[in-house]
Write a protein that holds these residues in place. Structure first.
Motif, PDB file in Angstrom:
ATOM      1  N   ALA A  68       0.829  -1.208   0.000  1.00 23.10           N
ATOM      2  CA  ALA A  68       0.000   0.000   0.000  1.00 23.10           C
ATOM      3  C   ALA A  68       0.863   1.257   0.000  1.00 23.10           C
ATOM      4  O   ALA A  68       0.414   2.325  -0.420  1.00 23.10           O
ATOM      5  N   ARG A  69       2.122   1.130   0.428  1.00 27.15           N
ATOM      6  CA  ARG A  69       3.049   2.259   0.464  1.00 27.15           C
ATOM      7  C   ARG A  69       3.928   2.344  -0.790  1.00 27.15           C
ATOM      8  O   ARG A  69       4.781   3.222  -0.885  1.00 27.15           O
ATOM      9  N   ASN A  70       3.735   1.408  -1.708  1.00 29.01           N
ATOM     10  CA  ASN A  70       4.620   1.315  -2.875  1.00 29.01           C
ATOM     11  C   ASN A  70       3.864   1.675  -4.158  1.00 29.01           C
ATOM     12  O   ASN A  70       3.059   0.889  -4.651  1.00 29.01           O
ATOM     13  N   PRO A  71       4.128   2.838  -4.740  1.00 32.95           N
ATOM     14  CA  PRO A  71       3.409   3.244  -5.949  1.00 32.95           C
ATOM     15  C   PRO A  71       3.715   2.388  -7.174  1.00 32.95           C
ATOM     16  O   PRO A  71       3.000   2.473  -8.166  1.00 32.95           O
ATOM     17  N   LEU A  72       4.748   1.550  -7.109  1.00 32.46           N
ATOM     18  CA  LEU A  72       5.103   0.703  -8.249  1.00 32.46           C
ATOM     19  C   LEU A  72       4.487  -0.691  -8.162  1.00 32.46           C
ATOM     20  O   LEU A  72       4.639  -1.492  -9.081  1.00 32.46           O
ATOM     21  N   ALA A  73       3.799  -0.999  -7.068  1.00 32.73           N
ATOM     22  CA  ALA A  73       3.195  -2.321  -6.889  1.00 32.73           C
ATOM     23  C   ALA A  73       1.924  -2.454  -7.710  1.00 32.73           C
ATOM     24  O   ALA A  73       1.173  -1.495  -7.876  1.00 32.73           O
ATOM     25  N   VAL A  74       1.672  -3.658  -8.205  1.00 28.83           N
ATOM     26  CA  VAL A  74       0.488  -3.884  -9.029  1.00 28.83           C
ATOM     27  C   VAL A  74      -0.780  -3.946  -8.179  1.00 28.83           C
ATOM     28  O   VAL A  74      -1.847  -3.513  -8.606  1.00 28.83           O
ATOM     29  N   PHE A  75      -0.682  -4.479  -6.945  1.00 28.65           N
ATOM     30  CA  PHE A  75      -1.833  -4.542  -6.047  1.00 28.65           C
ATOM     31  C   PHE A  75      -1.528  -3.732  -4.789  1.00 28.65           C
ATOM     32  O   PHE A  75      -0.669  -4.112  -3.996  1.00 28.65           O
ATOM     33  N   SER A 130       8.540  -3.804  -0.164  1.00 31.93           N
ATOM     34  CA  SER A 130       7.948  -3.448  -1.455  1.00 31.93           C
ATOM     35  C   SER A 130       6.561  -4.024  -1.645  1.00 31.93           C
ATOM     36  O   SER A 130       5.818  -3.607  -2.528  1.00 31.93           O
ATOM     37  N   GLY A 131       6.210  -4.998  -0.829  1.00 30.93           N
ATOM     38  CA  GLY A 131       4.984  -5.769  -1.033  1.00 30.93           C
ATOM     39  C   GLY A 131       5.280  -7.153  -1.571  1.00 30.93           C
ATOM     40  O   GLY A 131       4.401  -8.016  -1.614  1.00 30.93           O
ATOM     41  N   GLY A 132       6.542  -7.366  -1.989  1.00 33.71           N
ATOM     42  CA  GLY A 132       6.945  -8.684  -2.451  1.00 33.71           C
ATOM     43  C   GLY A 132       6.234  -9.125  -3.715  1.00 33.71           C
ATOM     44  O   GLY A 132       5.474  -8.380  -4.329  1.00 33.71           O
ATOM     45  N   LEU A 133       6.465 -10.353  -4.092  1.00 35.68           N
ATOM     46  CA  LEU A 133       5.839 -10.897  -5.285  1.00 35.68           C
ATOM     47  C   LEU A 133       4.329 -10.986  -5.112  1.00 35.68           C
ATOM     48  O   LEU A 133       3.567 -10.853  -6.067  1.00 35.68           O
ATOM     49  N   GLU A 168      14.329  -8.565   0.932  1.00 33.91           N
ATOM     50  CA  GLU A 168      13.384  -8.837  -0.152  1.00 33.91           C
ATOM     51  C   GLU A 168      13.566 -10.302  -0.533  1.00 33.91           C
ATOM     52  O   GLU A 168      14.646 -10.695  -0.988  1.00 33.91           O
ATOM     53  N   LEU A 169      12.544 -11.117  -0.319  1.00 35.53           N
ATOM     54  CA  LEU A 169      12.673 -12.541  -0.613  1.00 35.53           C
ATOM     55  C   LEU A 169      11.552 -13.015  -1.535  1.00 35.53           C
ATOM     56  O   LEU A 169      10.569 -12.321  -1.759  1.00 35.53           O
ATOM     57  N   HIS A 170      11.727 -14.225  -2.041  1.00 39.30           N
ATOM     58  CA  HIS A 170      10.904 -14.753  -3.130  1.00 39.30           C
ATOM     59  C   HIS A 170       9.616 -15.367  -2.584  1.00 39.30           C
ATOM     60  O   HIS A 170       9.490 -16.579  -2.418  1.00 39.30           O
ATOM     61  N   ASP A 171       8.612 -14.523  -2.371  1.00 40.29           N
ATOM     62  CA  ASP A 171       7.330 -14.969  -1.830  1.00 40.29           C
ATOM     63  C   ASP A 171       6.323 -15.217  -2.954  1.00 40.29           C
ATOM     64  O   ASP A 171       5.224 -14.662  -2.950  1.00 40.29           O
TER      65      ASP A 171
END
Length: 395
Positions: free
Chosen positions: A181-188, A335-338, A291-294
């Motif tokens: 929600a804090r990341n303007p580059l996230a898709v959701f 970032s919100g992750g994957l 940042e990990l692969h979720d």
């Protein structure tokens, strides 16, 4: 010859749902242009380029980079499944560290289609054939897509062995949405609660809801890495150091252990983490942000244990103690992750680099982890490859 390698510039475009993005070459070019601008360099300064993508013909990297410039430099195309972006970065970093070049570019992009991942080649045996044979033996849900069977099968194995509750995975997914929600580059960027995740449609009863799986995504990201001498000569920033990096592949235990947790890359991640901790002279407690692969909420919990954040079987306690978010021991996937940022396969590892570079610079805005000095990225691709990278704030 080994030299210090610094991240001089990063770029990333907003991730989008399939059908709403630019074409792959435009996405890749935009990310590169951002990274060049961020570094204060021109494309003619780049001496080698590594382009990562999974779904595309050969030389897609050239097509994307030719939009930026045609300087005649080597362009190497990279495909390591979901670890592709970090594999491209690994090669770029290796080229600079070895002294082969002073300035290298890694770019990743993916133009994805809706729906579950699948091979585009149906006239030959799949690369994951050996892993799928083990999955067929251990997981009876042959009606489900391959990725769900593998990662959810691993999550179920953890539940069966350690008593981990489905709600714990739902908490991980809810946390991802709060960060995105804090990341303007996230898709959701919509926030979902633990209850929302639990009440989403079940893809595998008692094992996986729809919100626990990452969405197919389109996007691009890039990074420019340089030697210290080059940076000093050109007046570039040297505040983010790649202090350790390892790329590992499967060992016999992936298949011979007959353990779904091993099938999805646990041992690769554990070995890569041990290597980078030694290279950087640190341990898990020294890390501030990860940042990990979720790709699935289940894999995030498994990765806590593979990275040594906690002992095997203790991932649920880490979640319940709040040690994976702001105010805890680590902030995982700010970032919100994957799960929420999105997962364009070739771009994912470089998007992790983008996020962690900004965290160490102190320029992550609303996502900023306070006083972040050490960061870790984990990016895995089945088949298999795992890249773990440690970044440090220099100076």
């Amino acid at each position: 010859m080994t030299r210090k390698v610094f991240v001089a510039g990063v770029g990333m475009i907003p991730f989008k749902k399939p059908g709403t993005s630019e074409t792959y070459d435009v996405m890749g070019a935009l990310a590169v242009q951002q990274a060049l601008e961020d570094a204060g360099l021109s494309y003619t300064d780049v001496q080698q380029a590594y382009a990562g993508y999974v779904y595309g013909d050969s030389t897609c990297g050239q097509k994307a980079l030719y939009r930026v410039g045609m300087s005649g430099i080597p362009v190497i195309n990279v495909n390591n499944n979901c670890a592709t972006g970090s594999s491209a970065l690994f090669l770029a970093r290796q080229a600079v560290q070895s002294g082969a070049v002073d300035c290298a570019l890694a770019v990743g992009f993916e133009f994805m289609q809706p729906g579950a991942l699948r091979s585009r080649w149906d006239d030959r045996a799949p690369a994951l054939e050996r892993a799928l044979d083990v999955v067929d033996e251990l997981v009876d849900r042959k009606d489900l897509p391959s990725a769900i069977r593998q990662f959810s099968g691993a999550g179920k194995a953890h539940m069966d062995k350690y008593g981990t509750r489905l709600e714990t995975f739902a908490k991980i997914r809810a946390k991802a949405s709060q960060h995105a929600a804090r990341n303007p580059l996230a898709v959701f960027r919509n926030v979902v609660s633990t209850e929302d995740v639990m009440n989403a449609p079940m893809l595998w009863d008692g094992v996986l809801t729809r919100l626990m799986a990452c969405p197919p995504t389109c996007g691009g990201a890039a990074a420019i890495v340089v030697s210290e001498e080059f940076a000093r000569k050109r007046g570039l920033r040297t505040d983010v150091l790649i202090a350790g990096q390892a790329l590992t592949t499967d060992t016999p235990s992936t298949y011979d252990a007959r353990d779904m947790i091993r099938v999805v890359g646990f041992d690769m991640a554990q070995a890569a983490a041990a290597s980078v901790y030694e290279q950087a002279g640190i341990g898990p407690r020294d890390i501030d942000v990860i940042e990990l692969h979720d790709c699935f909420a289940q894999n995030e919990l498994l990765t806590y244990e593979a990275l040594g954040l906690c002992d095997e079987g203790h991932g649920e306690k880490l979640v319940n103690d709040g040690d994976n978010t702001y105010g805890g021991k680590w902030v995982v996937n700010p970032s919100g992750g994957l799960l929420s940022k999105g997962h364009p396969l070739g771009a994912t590892g470089l998007a992790q680099c983008y996020e962690l570079t900004h965290q160490l610079r102190g320029t992550a805005d609303a996502r900023q982890v306070r006083d972040a000095r050490v960061a870790l990225a984990h990016n895995v691709g089945l088949g298999g490859a795992c890249v773990v990278t440690v970044y440090q704030k220099a100076g």
